[in-house]
Design a protein around this motif. Structure first.
Motif, PDB file in Angstrom:
ATOM      1  N   LYS A 164       0.632  -1.285   0.492  1.00 23.25           N
ATOM      2  CA  LYS A 164       0.087  -0.152  -0.073  1.00 23.25           C
ATOM      3  C   LYS A 164       0.741   1.481  -0.065  1.00 23.25           C
ATOM      4  CE  LYS A 164      -0.041  -0.147   4.876  1.00 23.25           C
ATOM      5  NZ  LYS A 164       0.262   1.203   5.159  1.00 23.25           N
ATOM      6  N   ASP A 165       1.820   0.921   0.362  1.00 20.94           N
ATOM      7  CA  ASP A 165       2.902   2.762   0.848  1.00 20.94           C
ATOM      8  C   ASP A 165       4.376   2.574  -1.107  1.00 20.94           C
ATOM      9  OD1 ASP A 165       2.511   2.470   3.091  1.00 20.94           O
ATOM     10  OD2 ASP A 165       4.704   1.587   3.605  1.00 20.94           O
ATOM     11  N   SER A 166       3.415   1.984  -1.907  1.00 19.36           N
ATOM     12  CA  SER A 166       4.379   1.799  -3.171  1.00 19.36           C
ATOM     13  C   SER A 166       3.771   3.460  -3.638  1.00 19.36           C
ATOM     14  CB  SER A 166       3.571   0.815  -4.036  1.00 19.36           C
ATOM     15  OG  SER A 166       2.863   0.559  -4.441  1.00 19.36           O
ATOM     16  N   GLY A 167       2.897   3.911  -3.540  1.00 18.00           N
ATOM     17  CA  GLY A 167       2.547   5.110  -4.051  1.00 18.00           C
ATOM     18  C   GLY A 167       3.883   5.946  -3.682  1.00 18.00           C
ATOM     19  N   LEU A 168       4.199   6.226  -1.883  1.00 15.58           N
ATOM     20  CA  LEU A 168       4.824   7.053  -1.760  1.00 15.58           C
ATOM     21  C   LEU A 168       6.178   6.736  -1.866  1.00 15.58           C
ATOM     22  CD1 LEU A 168       4.198   6.329   1.777  1.00 15.58           C
ATOM     23  CD2 LEU A 168       3.270   8.646   1.058  1.00 15.58           C
ATOM     24  N   PHE A 169       6.647   5.613  -2.647  1.00 15.16           N
ATOM     25  CA  PHE A 169       7.978   5.504  -3.057  1.00 15.16           C
ATOM     26  C   PHE A 169       8.210   6.360  -4.015  1.00 15.16           C
ATOM     27  CE2 PHE A 169       7.195   0.533  -0.985  1.00 15.16           C
ATOM     28  CZ  PHE A 169       7.488   0.965   0.062  1.00 15.16           C
ATOM     29  N   THR A 175      10.323  12.475  -6.879  1.00 19.49           N
ATOM     30  CA  THR A 175      10.971  14.088  -6.779  1.00 19.49           C
ATOM     31  C   THR A 175      12.198  14.071  -6.739  1.00 19.49           C
ATOM     32  OG1 THR A 175       8.813  14.592  -5.358  1.00 19.49           O
ATOM     33  CG2 THR A 175      11.845  15.882  -5.056  1.00 19.49           C
ATOM     34  N   LEU A 176      13.048  12.705  -6.870  1.00 19.43           N
ATOM     35  CA  LEU A 176      14.827  12.595  -6.114  1.00 19.43           C
ATOM     36  C   LEU A 176      15.523  12.043  -7.440  1.00 19.43           C
ATOM     37  CD1 LEU A 176      14.692   9.986  -3.003  1.00 19.43           C
ATOM     38  CD2 LEU A 176      15.523  12.518  -2.675  1.00 19.43           C
ATOM     39  N   LEU A 177      14.723  11.899  -8.434  1.00 15.95           N
ATOM     40  CA  LEU A 177      15.751  11.314 -10.006  1.00 15.95           C
ATOM     41  C   LEU A 177      15.377  13.298 -10.251  1.00 15.95           C
ATOM     42  CD1 LEU A 177      13.928   8.079 -10.871  1.00 15.95           C
ATOM     43  CD2 LEU A 177      16.600   8.701 -10.519  1.00 15.95           C
ATOM     44  N   SER A 178      14.962  13.867 -10.280  1.00 17.90           N
ATOM     45  CA  SER A 178      14.216  15.152 -11.236  1.00 17.90           C
ATOM     46  C   SER A 178      15.892  15.513 -11.378  1.00 17.90           C
ATOM     47  CB  SER A 178      12.961  16.391 -10.544  1.00 17.90           C
ATOM     48  OG  SER A 178      13.580  17.481 -10.724  1.00 17.90           O
ATOM     49  N   LEU A 179      15.656  16.563 -12.509  1.00 15.74           N
ATOM     50  CA  LEU A 179      17.237  17.169 -12.949  1.00 15.74           C
ATOM     51  C   LEU A 179      16.619  18.325 -12.776  1.00 15.74           C
ATOM     52  CD1 LEU A 179      18.834  15.144 -14.915  1.00 15.74           C
ATOM     53  CD2 LEU A 179      19.317  15.734 -12.865  1.00 15.74           C
ATOM     54  N   ALA A 190      11.881  15.279   0.594  1.00 19.05           N
ATOM     55  CA  ALA A 190      11.156  14.095  -0.336  1.00 19.05           C
ATOM     56  C   ALA A 190      12.254  12.884   0.390  1.00 19.05           C
ATOM     57  CB  ALA A 190      11.383  14.200  -1.160  1.00 19.05           C
ATOM     58  N   ALA A 191      13.710  13.812   0.959  1.00 16.60           N
ATOM     59  CA  ALA A 191      15.005  12.561   1.213  1.00 16.60           C
ATOM     60  C   ALA A 191      13.707  12.890   2.821  1.00 16.60           C
ATOM     61  CB  ALA A 191      15.923  13.457   0.654  1.00 16.60           C
ATOM     62  N   ALA A 192      14.380  13.810   3.495  1.00 16.31           N
ATOM     63  CA  ALA A 192      13.890  13.424   4.651  1.00 16.31           C
ATOM     64  C   ALA A 192      12.588  12.348   5.477  1.00 16.31           C
ATOM     65  CB  ALA A 192      13.149  14.758   5.604  1.00 16.31           C
ATOM     66  N   GLU A 193      11.731  12.678   4.505  1.00 11.46           N
ATOM     67  CA  GLU A 193      10.300  11.743   4.447  1.00 11.46           C
ATOM     68  C   GLU A 193      10.763  10.408   4.169  1.00 11.46           C
ATOM     69  OE1 GLU A 193       7.245  13.217   2.153  1.00 11.46           O
ATOM     70  OE2 GLU A 193       7.326  15.238   3.133  1.00 11.46           O
ATOM     71  N   PHE A 194      11.322  10.093   3.144  1.00 11.50           N
ATOM     72  CA  PHE A 194      12.005   8.492   3.087  1.00 11.50           C
ATOM     73  C   PHE A 194      12.703   7.630   3.685  1.00 11.50           C
ATOM     74  CE2 PHE A 194      13.615   6.315  -0.797  1.00 11.50           C
ATOM     75  CZ  PHE A 194      12.719   4.851  -1.215  1.00 11.50           C
ATOM     76  N   ALA A 196      12.747   9.014   6.998  1.00 12.51           N
ATOM     77  CA  ALA A 196      12.713   8.474   8.286  1.00 12.51           C
ATOM     78  C   ALA A 196      11.408   7.326   8.054  1.00 12.51           C
ATOM     79  CB  ALA A 196      11.199   9.681   8.279  1.00 12.51           C
ATOM     80  N   TYR A 197      10.952   7.388   6.966  1.00 11.99           N
ATOM     81  CA  TYR A 197       9.784   5.906   6.634  1.00 11.99           C
ATOM     82  C   TYR A 197      10.779   4.804   7.038  1.00 11.99           C
ATOM     83  CZ  TYR A 197       6.746   2.548   3.915  1.00 11.99           C
ATOM     84  OH  TYR A 197       6.503   1.022   3.459  1.00 11.99           O
ATOM     85  N   VAL A 198      12.237   4.894   5.797  1.00 11.84           N
ATOM     86  CA  VAL A 198      12.638   3.454   5.891  1.00 11.84           C
ATOM     87  C   VAL A 198      13.629   4.012   7.537  1.00 11.84           C
ATOM     88  CG1 VAL A 198      15.027   2.975   5.587  1.00 11.84           C
ATOM     89  CG2 VAL A 198      13.627   3.839   3.776  1.00 11.84           C
ATOM     90  N   GLU A 199      13.629   4.551   8.369  1.00 15.69           N
ATOM     91  CA  GLU A 199      14.153   4.210   9.873  1.00 15.69           C
ATOM     92  C   GLU A 199      13.196   3.633  10.218  1.00 15.69           C
ATOM     93  OE1 GLU A 199      15.298   7.840  11.852  1.00 15.69           O
ATOM     94  OE2 GLU A 199      16.247   8.037  11.018  1.00 15.69           O
ATOM     95  N   GLY A 200      11.957   3.753  10.854  1.00 17.43           N
ATOM     96  CA  GLY A 200      10.304   2.965  11.099  1.00 17.43           C
ATOM     97  C   GLY A 200      10.185   1.421  10.612  1.00 17.43           C
ATOM     98  N   LEU A 201      10.824   1.358   8.952  1.00 15.36           N
ATOM     99  CA  LEU A 201      10.824  -0.018   8.744  1.00 15.36           C
ATOM    100  C   LEU A 201      11.852  -0.692   9.161  1.00 15.36           C
ATOM    101  CD1 LEU A 201       9.106  -1.507   6.541  1.00 15.36           C
ATOM    102  CD2 LEU A 201      10.494  -1.052   4.711  1.00 15.36           C
ATOM    103  N   VAL A 202      12.661  -0.035   8.915  1.00 16.27           N
ATOM    104  CA  VAL A 202      14.124  -0.944   9.983  1.00 16.27           C
ATOM    105  C   VAL A 202      13.750  -1.926  11.717  1.00 16.27           C
ATOM    106  CG1 VAL A 202      16.240  -1.047  10.564  1.00 16.27           C
ATOM    107  CG2 VAL A 202      15.173  -0.004   8.629  1.00 16.27           C
ATOM    108  N   ALA A 203      13.294  -0.682  12.002  1.00 16.24           N
ATOM    109  CA  ALA A 203      13.125  -0.895  13.191  1.00 16.24           C
ATOM    110  C   ALA A 203      11.812  -2.329  13.582  1.00 16.24           C
ATOM    111  CB  ALA A 203      12.550   0.561  14.390  1.00 16.24           C
ATOM    112  N   GLU A 204      10.912  -1.338  12.705  1.00 12.83           N
ATOM    113  CA  GLU A 204       9.746  -2.735  12.636  1.00 12.83           C
ATOM    114  C   GLU A 204      10.546  -4.023  12.564  1.00 12.83           C
ATOM    115  OE1 GLU A 204       6.955  -1.770  10.129  1.00 12.83           O
ATOM    116  OE2 GLU A 204       6.183  -0.572  10.373  1.00 12.83           O
ATOM    117  N   HIS A 205      11.605  -4.196  12.006  1.00 14.72           N
ATOM    118  CA  HIS A 205      12.324  -5.638  11.426  1.00 14.72           C
ATOM    119  C   HIS A 205      12.966  -6.258  12.358  1.00 14.72           C
ATOM    120  CE1 HIS A 205      10.989  -6.453   6.480  1.00 14.72           C
ATOM    121  NE2 HIS A 205      10.743  -5.466   7.260  1.00 14.72           N
ATOM    122  N   ARG A 206      13.502  -5.645  13.283  1.00 16.31           N
ATOM    123  CA  ARG A 206      15.104  -5.575  14.104  1.00 16.31           C
ATOM    124  C   ARG A 206      13.295  -5.989  15.531  1.00 16.31           C
ATOM    125  NH1 ARG A 206      19.688  -4.536  13.881  1.00 16.31           N
ATOM    126  NH2 ARG A 206      20.208  -2.449  12.455  1.00 16.31           N
ATOM    127  N   GLY A 207      12.314  -5.403  15.963  1.00 20.10           N
ATOM    128  CA  GLY A 207      11.647  -6.279  16.465  1.00 20.10           C
ATOM    129  C   GLY A 207      10.675  -7.109  16.100  1.00 20.10           C
TER     130      GLY A 207
END
Length: 405
Positions: A164-169, A175-179, A190-194, A196-207
């Protein structure tokens, strides 16, 4: 002695407009014929050298005297401000021991054997998507419903990321690929949001580990060495972007190419054994990235073409230009699914060869085989000339791929 080619009077501004149907920019062909190494102005305003001959590009990508370490003050940048590819701690921005260390830790997750083991899962995704497309009936936008949907679903399953998060990706990636030089603020957000999202994702996987690729990266070791939290986050972000954006556009471009070459489409349907070579030819001919990551010369270098690069000079070496060099590939603009000795540079060359190349091949092979087999009557729903393409991005891709069958 023949006179050396003269550089263009105008250095020109990168990125150049794509060729017909999103193809290799015509400017690359012109420069290769007139002066294979000549100045070009980046969106940042920095001037660098642009290499367009196959052997020169290959040398810049892999030569010991070219570095991806552009962390020094005053180093040239693709864009003003921070941009994708400028992170000094990213794998793609490192050389030597620090780069080798990260590659050693993670490369076990990206071997050909592991990629091949994932083929059944990729096949299942392709079949599910085509079931839905066939059930809905024509016409369909094969870019959104298949070319993008397949690698997004695959990378989500591999990483244990909610689909369901694929739209965010896709929004963050675009945005990040824009020239666009004026988009620095949007890229930072976009970099900050991305991040923060990945930090949360990694934390979930550690748990709650689930046995997917993020868990494999968390557990990855090289003689006791492992990824730091920051390194892990960068690796996951890179996999998400690279794991769907470019693969999706290669699949879409591959389908379009086969539709414009019906004899080759029919040959693939009659003999699926041609598929691996056909995919290599599509990868050569339809690479969606028309740019490259900058390299800087760490010594005075003479390239195979005879062109000189002074120490400290930065060079842009686009793989798409190398893949269209007629000295290396006979009739480079023609699709030839039986092309021999197809040593294209679409995944790069040397130390920074794409980590995910084997998985990308599996995805493109599986996606195209399923389309050819299940939609033998596939055809464009509009003339090819009416298709529209993205501009102002590191990736040149279709906006839609309307088809019928």
């Amino acid at each position: 002695m023949a006179e050396a080619p003269k550089p263009p009077h105008d250095s020109g501004s990168f990125p150049f407009p794509p060729g017909p149907l999103g193809g290799c920019p015509e400017e690359y062909r012109r420069r290769r014929a007139e002066c294979p190494l000549a100045p070009v102005t980046l969106p940042s305003g920095d001037e660098v050298l642009l290499a367009t001959a196959y052997d020169d590009v290959r040398e810049v990508l892999a030569g010991a005297s070219f570095s991806r370490n552009l962390r020094y003050p005053g180093a040239p940048r693709m864009l003003p401000g921070e941009a994708l590819g400028d992170d000094p701690h990213a794998l793609t921005s490192m050389d030597g021991p620090e780069h080798a260390r990260l590659r050693r830790i993670v490369q076990g997750a990206f071997t050909p054997r592991r990629a091949e083991a994932r083929r059944p899962a990729v096949q299942a995704v392709a079949e599910e998507l085509l079931d839905g497309i066939v059930a809905a009936g024509p016409p369909a936008d094969l870019l959104a419903s298949y070319a993008f949907a397949l690698p997004v679903e695959v990378i989500c399953r591999l990483l244990g990321v909610p689909a369901k998060d694929s739209g965010l990706f896709r929004a963050w990636s675009d945005t990040l690929l824009s020239l666009t030089p004026g988009g620095a603020g949007e890229r930072r957000r976009a970099a900050a949001e991305f991040g923060a999202y990945v930090e949360g994702l990694v934390a979930e996987h550690r748990g709650a580990p689930g046995g997917d690729l993020i868990d494999a990266l968390i557990e990855a070791r090289d003689e006791g060495d492992r990824l730091s939290e920051a390194e892990l986050g960068r690796m996951v972000r890179g996999l998400i972007v690279a794991g769907h954006e470019t693969t999706a556009h290669v699949i879409a471009r591959g389908v379009l190419t086969l539709l414009r070459n019906p004899a080759e489409f029919a040959a693939l349907r009659a003999d699926p054994g041609l598929l691996p070579d056909a995919v290599e030819e599509i990868l050569r001919l339809q690479i969606p990235g028309h740019g490259a990551l900058l390299r800087v010369a760490t010594a005075d270098v003479t390239l195979p073409s005879g062109a000189a690069v002074a120490r400290g000079r930065a060079v842009l070496a686009p793989m798409v230009a190398a893949n269209q060099d007629p000295v290396r590939f006979a009739e480079p603009g023609r699709l030839d699914i039986r092309r021999a000795d197809n040593r294209h540079l679409s995944f790069g060359h040397g130390p920074h060869f794409c980590l995910g190349a084997h998985l990308a091949r599996v995805e493109v092979q599986t996606a195209l085989e399923a389309v050819v087999r299940r939609l033998p009557g596939l055809a464009l729903a509009v003339p090819a000339e009416e298709l529209t393409w993205t501009t102002g991005s590191r990736v040149c891709g279709l906006r839609r791929l309307p088809v019928t069958w």
